[in-house]
Design a protein around this motif. Sequence first.
Motif, PDB file in Angstrom:
ATOM      1  N   ALA A   1       0.825  -1.211   0.000  1.00  9.24           N
ATOM      2  CA  ALA A   1       0.000   0.000   0.000  1.00  9.24           C
ATOM      3  C   ALA A   1       0.862   1.265   0.000  1.00  9.24           C
ATOM      4  O   ALA A   1       0.548   2.239  -0.697  1.00  9.24           O
ATOM      5  CB  ALA A   1      -0.931  -0.003   1.210  1.00  9.24           C
ATOM      6  N   GLY A   2       1.957   1.254   0.741  1.00  4.92           N
ATOM      7  CA  GLY A   2       2.839   2.418   0.784  1.00  4.92           C
ATOM      8  C   GLY A   2       3.511   2.694  -0.548  1.00  4.92           C
ATOM      9  O   GLY A   2       3.589   3.846  -0.995  1.00  4.92           O
ATOM     10  N   VAL A   3       3.985   1.637  -1.197  1.00  7.93           N
ATOM     11  CA  VAL A   3       4.618   1.797  -2.505  1.00  7.93           C
ATOM     12  C   VAL A   3       3.582   2.256  -3.532  1.00  7.93           C
ATOM     13  O   VAL A   3       3.863   3.109  -4.373  1.00  7.93           O
ATOM     14  CB  VAL A   3       5.314   0.489  -2.948  1.00  7.93           C
ATOM     15  N   TYR A   4       2.366   1.709  -3.444  1.00  7.06           N
ATOM     16  CA  TYR A   4       1.280   2.140  -4.335  1.00  7.06           C
ATOM     17  C   TYR A   4       1.044   3.647  -4.204  1.00  7.06           C
ATOM     18  O   TYR A   4       0.994   4.366  -5.199  1.00  7.06           O
ATOM     19  CB  TYR A   4       0.006   1.367  -3.989  1.00  7.06           C
ATOM     20  N   LEU A   5       0.897   4.127  -2.980  1.00  7.78           N
ATOM     21  CA  LEU A   5       0.653   5.558  -2.762  1.00  7.78           C
ATOM     22  C   LEU A   5       1.808   6.412  -3.270  1.00  7.78           C
ATOM     23  O   LEU A   5       1.589   7.464  -3.887  1.00  7.78           O
ATOM     24  CB  LEU A   5       0.399   5.832  -1.279  1.00  7.78           C
ATOM     25  N   ALA A   6       3.037   5.977  -3.022  1.00  2.00           N
ATOM     26  CA  ALA A   6       4.198   6.751  -3.461  1.00  2.00           C
ATOM     27  C   ALA A   6       4.286   6.815  -4.987  1.00  2.00           C
ATOM     28  O   ALA A   6       4.484   7.892  -5.565  1.00  2.00           O
ATOM     29  CB  ALA A   6       5.480   6.140  -2.882  1.00  2.00           C
ATOM     30  N   VAL A   7       4.132   5.681  -5.646  1.00  3.76           N
ATOM     31  CA  VAL A   7       4.269   5.636  -7.104  1.00  3.76           C
ATOM     32  C   VAL A   7       3.121   6.385  -7.785  1.00  3.76           C
ATOM     33  O   VAL A   7       3.355   7.175  -8.707  1.00  3.76           O
ATOM     34  CB  VAL A   7       4.361   4.180  -7.603  1.00  3.76           C
ATOM     35  N   VAL A   8       1.897   6.167  -7.327  1.00  2.00           N
ATOM     36  CA  VAL A   8       0.760   6.860  -7.939  1.00  2.00           C
ATOM     37  C   VAL A   8       0.868   8.367  -7.678  1.00  2.00           C
ATOM     38  O   VAL A   8       0.572   9.174  -8.567  1.00  2.00           O
ATOM     39  CB  VAL A   8      -0.576   6.281  -7.441  1.00  2.00           C
ATOM     40  N   GLY A   9       1.322   8.744  -6.505  1.00  2.00           N
ATOM     41  CA  GLY A   9       1.515  10.167  -6.214  1.00  2.00           C
ATOM     42  C   GLY A   9       2.550  10.803  -7.120  1.00  2.00           C
ATOM     43  O   GLY A   9       2.347  11.906  -7.645  1.00  2.00           O
ATOM     44  N   LEU A  10       3.669  10.110  -7.325  1.00  2.00           N
ATOM     45  CA  LEU A  10       4.698  10.629  -8.229  1.00  2.00           C
ATOM     46  C   LEU A  10       4.210  10.683  -9.680  1.00  2.00           C
ATOM     47  O   LEU A  10       4.477  11.654 -10.392  1.00  2.00           O
ATOM     48  CB  LEU A  10       5.964   9.776  -8.129  1.00  2.00           C
ATOM     49  N   CYS A  11       3.487   9.659 -10.099  1.00  2.00           N
ATOM     50  CA  CYS A  11       2.939   9.659 -11.461  1.00  2.00           C
ATOM     51  C   CYS A  11       1.948  10.804 -11.637  1.00  2.00           C
ATOM     52  O   CYS A  11       1.946  11.477 -12.675  1.00  2.00           O
ATOM     53  CB  CYS A  11       2.257   8.322 -11.763  1.00  2.00           C
ATOM     54  N   ALA A  12       1.120  11.031 -10.636  1.00  2.00           N
ATOM     55  CA  ALA A  12       0.145  12.120 -10.713  1.00  2.00           C
ATOM     56  C   ALA A  12       0.849  13.468 -10.773  1.00  2.00           C
ATOM     57  O   ALA A  12       0.484  14.338 -11.576  1.00  2.00           O
ATOM     58  CB  ALA A  12      -0.805  12.068  -9.513  1.00  2.00           C
TER      59      ALA A  12
END
Length: 67
Positions: free
Chosen positions: A14-25
């Motif tokens: 979940a943490g990696v998901y939030l970090a990667v999606v946040g950076l992509c956004a």
Amino acid sequence: MKNDSIPLGFLIHAGVYLAVVGLCAALALSHDPPRHWFVWVAAGWGIGLGAHALAVRRCRARRPARS
């Protein structure tokens, strides 16, 4: 005593998901005009994260109660 803590593997996922999606956004929205391709990343990976959550829940439901 019942252990209701969230498994570490799921927390990392979940943490990696939030970090990667946040950076992509941030990357996608920084363009002029903004592009919204990150929604596909969030949706696709979100399906996998949801499946992981269901697997954790199902595994916990099968676990016998300890005294």
